[in-house]
Design a protein around this motif. Structure first.
Motif, PDB file in Angstrom:
ATOM      1  N   VAL A   7       0.991  -1.309   0.025  1.00 28.09           N
ATOM      2  CA  VAL A   7      -0.041  -0.027   0.037  1.00 28.09           C
ATOM      3  C   VAL A   7       0.989   1.177  -0.025  1.00 28.09           C
ATOM      4  N   ALA A   8       1.916   1.141   0.821  1.00 29.68           N
ATOM      5  CA  ALA A   8       3.004   2.346   0.976  1.00 29.68           C
ATOM      6  C   ALA A   8       3.623   2.669  -0.454  1.00 29.68           C
ATOM      7  N   ALA A   9       4.030   1.435  -1.150  1.00 28.93           N
ATOM      8  CA  ALA A   9       4.422   1.763  -2.286  1.00 28.93           C
ATOM      9  C   ALA A   9       3.576   2.215  -3.600  1.00 28.93           C
ATOM     10  N   LEU A  10       2.283   1.718  -3.405  1.00 35.03           N
ATOM     11  CA  LEU A  10       1.258   2.203  -4.364  1.00 35.03           C
ATOM     12  C   LEU A  10       1.037   3.855  -3.867  1.00 35.03           C
ATOM     13  N   LEU A  11       1.020   4.042  -2.691  1.00 36.48           N
ATOM     14  CA  LEU A  11       0.698   5.356  -2.652  1.00 36.48           C
ATOM     15  C   LEU A  11       1.807   6.474  -3.169  1.00 36.48           C
ATOM     16  N   PHE A  12       2.947   5.959  -2.714  1.00 38.15           N
ATOM     17  CA  PHE A  12       4.072   6.666  -3.298  1.00 38.15           C
ATOM     18  C   PHE A  12       4.226   6.729  -4.643  1.00 38.15           C
ATOM     19  N   ILE A  13       3.786   5.649  -5.381  1.00 40.19           N
ATOM     20  CA  ILE A  13       4.033   5.707  -6.788  1.00 40.19           C
ATOM     21  C   ILE A  13       2.799   6.595  -7.336  1.00 40.19           C
TER      22      ILE A  13
END
Lengths: 108, 172, 83, 249
Positions: free
Chosen positions: D4-10
Motif C-alpha cells: 500500500v505504501a509503495a502504491l501510495l508513493f507511486i
C-alpha cells in the motif's frame, strides 16, 4: 481514380488473406498444420498489399524496390517456414493425424 | 574450366549487386554508377572471402533471364492454391488430413532443390520439412495437395534447364 | 487525419500491451520474442513521427541484434524465471 | 502494508510527474524555447553549412560531432566491458550453437543465406554511404552488417565464422569509429580550425563542399565499420563454448 480503386482492391484482398491466415493459425490443431496458413497466407497477403502499393505509386523507381522486397519476402518466408518445420520434425514433435487422433485434437 | 566458371560467377554477382545498387539509389547519374561499381566490387570480394565462392554455379545468365517468367508462373500457382487453402480454413468442418510424404526429386545440386522446396513451401497445402540428399519430406495438409508436386518440379527444372532423366524412375 | 490518429492509438495500445507482456512473462524466451515485437512497433512509431533514421536503428538493433543476444543469454542460463 | 505504501508513493509520483508534464510548453508549438533558437538555424542553414542534404546527419556529425563522438566511445567501452567479463573467443576450442545443436543446419537455409548475405551487406554499404542524402548512416548500416554476421554465424557456426572474420581483422576495426572521429578532428586541427571542425582556415577559407561531404562520409564509414565489428565481437564472445573440443574438419 481508377488506379486508386485497383490499388485499394489489391490492399483489401491482401488484408483478407492476412485475416484468413490468422484464422487458420487459430483453428489448426498442431504446429505443422499451423505452418501452412502462417507462412503462406501471410506471404500472399503481404505481396498483394505490395502490389497494391505499386499500382498506387505508378511507374517509378519505387516499383523496382517493391519488386525486390517481394523477392526477398518470398525467399525468406519460405525458408523460415521450412526451418521451423524441420526443427520440429527433428525434435520428434508428434504431428496431428486424422484417423488415430482423439476427437478433441490431441494428436498421436 | 572451373576457374572460367568461377570468374563468370563473380562477374554475374557483380552485375546483380550493381543492379541492386541502382535500384536502391534510384538514379542513373554517373557518380552514383561509379560508386556503385566500386561498392559492388568490394562486396563481391568480401563475399568470396566470406562464403568461399561468389554465387551458386547453377546461376547462369539464362537462368536469370527465366526468373521473371518463373516468378509469374509461380505467383499464379500460389494464388490458385492459396484460395484452395482459404476454402479449407473457412470450412467449418476443417477438412484436413495431414500427413508427411516422401518425395524423391531428380533435380541435381543444392540450389535447384532449394528453389524447389521453397516453391513447395510457398504453394499452400505443402511445407517442406526436411531435405536430405534427393529426398524431400513434405507435410501435406490434404492428400490431394501432393499431386501438385510434379508440376512444380517441372517448373523448377525448366528454370534451371534440367532434363528429367529417362528410365531412372525410383532409382536411388 | 482521423485515420492517422486511430492508427496512432492502436500502435500505442499495442506498444503498452507488448511492454507489459514482456515484463510479466514467466517464460523468458516468450518475453524476448514479445520484446522484439515491441521494438518493431516502436520502429513503426518512429517512422510515423517522421524519424526514419531512428526507425532504421530500432528495427536493426532492437528487433534484430538485441533479440539474438538475449536468446543466446537465455540458452546460456535458465529459460524460466524462478520465484 | 508495504504494498500500500509503495502504491501510495507511486501515485504521488505519478501526480507530480503529470503536473509537471501539464505545465510544459505544448508539443509542436512554434513559440517553444527549443523552436526559436537552434532549430531554425539547423533547418535553414544546415545544407549550406554542412553540405549534407539530410539535416539529421548534418546535426549528428557536424553541429553535434562531440556528442556523437561520446556515443561512439560509449559503444566502444561497452565492447571493452563485455570482453573484460567474457573474454575473447578462442579458435579451435570453440563451437557455435549450430555445431552443438542436435539439429544440423539445413541445406535450404544454408543455400538461402549464401544467396542473401551479399545483398544484405550491399544494402548496409548503401545505408552508410548515403547517410548524408537519405535516412540512415553509420549506426544503421553497421547494425545491419552486424545482423548479417549474426545470420552467418548462427547458420555456419562460430568456428567457420571466426575463421572467415579473424581476430586480427576485427581487433583493429573495432576502434574504427573512434579513430574516424579522431582522424577528421585532427585534420581540422591541422587545417587551423578547432577539433572536429570541418572548416580549415589555414588551408582554404571556404572549403570545397565535396571535401566536407567526403569527410562526413569518412566518419560515417568509421562508425559503420566500428559498429559492425563491435557487434560481431560481442556475438562471438557470447556464444563461445569452452567445454567443447575442436570440430573434426
Amino acid at each position: 481514380m481508377a488506379k486508386d480503386i485497383v490499388a485499394g482492391i489489391f490492399c483489401c484482398v491482401g488484408t483478407l488473406f492476412f485475416i484468413i491466415g490468422t484464422t487458420g493459425l487459430l483453428r489448426m490443431p498442431d504446429l505443422f498444420t499451423r505452418l501452412h496458413p502462417s507462412t503462406k497466407c501471410d506471404t500472399l497477403g503481404a505481396c498483394s498489399v505490395i502490389v497494391g502499393m505499386a499500382v498506387h505509386n505508378g511507374w517509378s523507381w519505387d516499383l523496382l524496390k517493391l519488386a525486390f522486397i517481394v523477392c526477398f519476402l518470398l525467399l525468406s518466408s519460405a525458408t523460415c517456414g521450412h526451418a521451423i518445420g524441420r526443427s520440429a520434425l527433428r525434435r520428434n514433435i508428434p504431428y496431428w493425424k486424422k484417423k488415430e487422433a482423439n476427437e478433441d485434437g490431441h494428436g498421436a | 574450366m572451373t576457374s572460367v566458371r568461377a570468374l563468370r560467377n563473380r562477374i554475374l554477382l557483380f552485375f546483380l549487386l550493381l543492379l541492386f545498387w541502382i535500384v536502391l539509389t534510384a538514379s542513373l547519374a554517373l557518380h552514383e554508377l561509379v560508386m556503385g561499381a566500386v561498392c559492388s566490387a568490394f562486396v563481391g570480394v568480401l563475399t568470396v572471402s566470406l562464403l568461399g565462392r561468389a554465387l551458386d554455379p547453377r546461376i547462369t545468365p539464362a537462368v536469370l533471364l527465366r526468373i521473371p517468367v518463373f516468378m509469374l508462373r509461380l505467383a499464379w500457382e500460389i494464388v490458385k492454391a492459396n484460395i484452395d487453402v482459404a476454402k479449407i480454413i473457412l470450412n467449418p468442418r476443417l477438412p484436413i488430413d495431414p500427413r508427411i510424404v516422401e518425395y524423391r526429386t531428380y533435380l541435381p545440386g543444392d540450389l535447384p532443390r532449394t528453389v524447389f522446396s521453397d516453391s513447395i513451401t510457398l504453394t499452400p497445402g505443402t511445407v517442406t520439412v526436411e531435405l536430405r540428399g534427393e529426398v524431400l519430406n513434405v507435410h501435406c495438409l490434404c492428400p490431394y495437395h501432393e499431386e501438385g508436386l510434379p508440376g512444380l518440379e517441372r517448373l523448377v527444372a525448366w528454370l534451371f534447364g534440367v532434363r528429367k532423366p529417362v528410365g531412372e524412375e525410383g532409382n536411388g | 487525419m482521423k485515420m492517422g490518429t486511430a492508427l496512432n492509438l492502436v500502435l500505442i495500445l499495442l506498444l503498452l500491451t507488448t511492454a507489459l507482456l514482456a515484463v510479466t512473462a514467466r517464460d523468458l524466451l516468450a518475453a524476448v520474442v514479445v520484446f522484439s515485437v515491441y521494438s518493431l512497433i516502436m520502429a513503426l512509431m518512429w517512422q510515423r513521427l517522421q524519424a526514419p533514421d531512428l526507425a532504421l536503428t530500432e528495427a536493426a538493433v532492437g528487433a534484430g541484434v538485441t533479440t539474438v543476444l538475449f536468446v543466446i543469454t537465455i540458452f546460456k542460463t535458465r529459460r524460466r524465471e524462478e520465484e | 502494508m508495504k504494498k500500500v505504501a509503495a502504491l501510495l508513493f507511486i501515485s504521488a509520483l505519478a501526480v507530480l510527474l503529470l503536473y509537471v508534464v501539464a505545465s510544459m510548453p505544448p508539443m509542436g508549438d512554434p513559440d517553444n524555447p527549443t523552436a526559436t533558437h537552434v532549430i531554425p538555424r539547423y533547418l535553414e542553414r544546415a545544407e549550406e553549412e554542412t553540405h549534407t542534404v539530410n539535416v539529421v546527419t548534418g546535426v549528428i556529425l557536424n553541429y553535434r560531432g562531440y556528442d556523437t563522438m561520446g556515443e561512439v566511445t560509449v559503444i566502444f567501452c561497452a565492447l571493452a566491458a563485455v570482453l573484460a567479463v567474457l573474454g575473447r573467443e578462442r579458435r579451435g576450442v570453440i563451437h557455435g550453437f549450430v555445431d552443438r545443436s542436435e539439429v544440423p543446419a539445413s541445406v535450404i537455409v544454408k543455400t538461402m543465406v549464401r544467396f542473401m548475405v551479399p545483398f544484405i551487406i550491399l544494402f548496409s554499404v548503401y545505408t552508410i554511404l548515403h547517410g548524408e542524402t537519405s535516412p540512415g548512416g553509420g549506426f544503421q548500416g553497421g547494425a545491419v552488417i552486424g545482423g548479417s554476421m549474426i545470420i552467418f554465424t548462427t547458420i555456419f557456426g562460430l568456428y567457420e565464422s571466426s575463421r572467415r572474420i579473424p581476430l586480427k581483422v576485427r581487433a583493429p576495426l573495432e576502434g574504427a569509429a573512434v579513430m574516424g572521429f579522431f582522424l577528421v578532428g585532427s585534420l581540422g586541427l591541422v587545417g587551423g580550425g578547432n577539433f572536429l571542425t570541418y572548416a580549415w582556415p589555414r588551408v582554404a577559407q571556404g572549403l570545397h563542399p565535396s571535401l566536407v561531404v567526403w569527410l562526413t562520409v569518412l566518419v560515417e564509414v568509421g562508425i559503420g565499420l566500428g559498429g559492425a565489428m563491435v557487434l560481431t565481437s560481442i556475438l562471438f564472445a557470447m556464444i563461445r563454448e569452452e567445454e567443447e573440443i575442436a570440430p573434426a574438419s
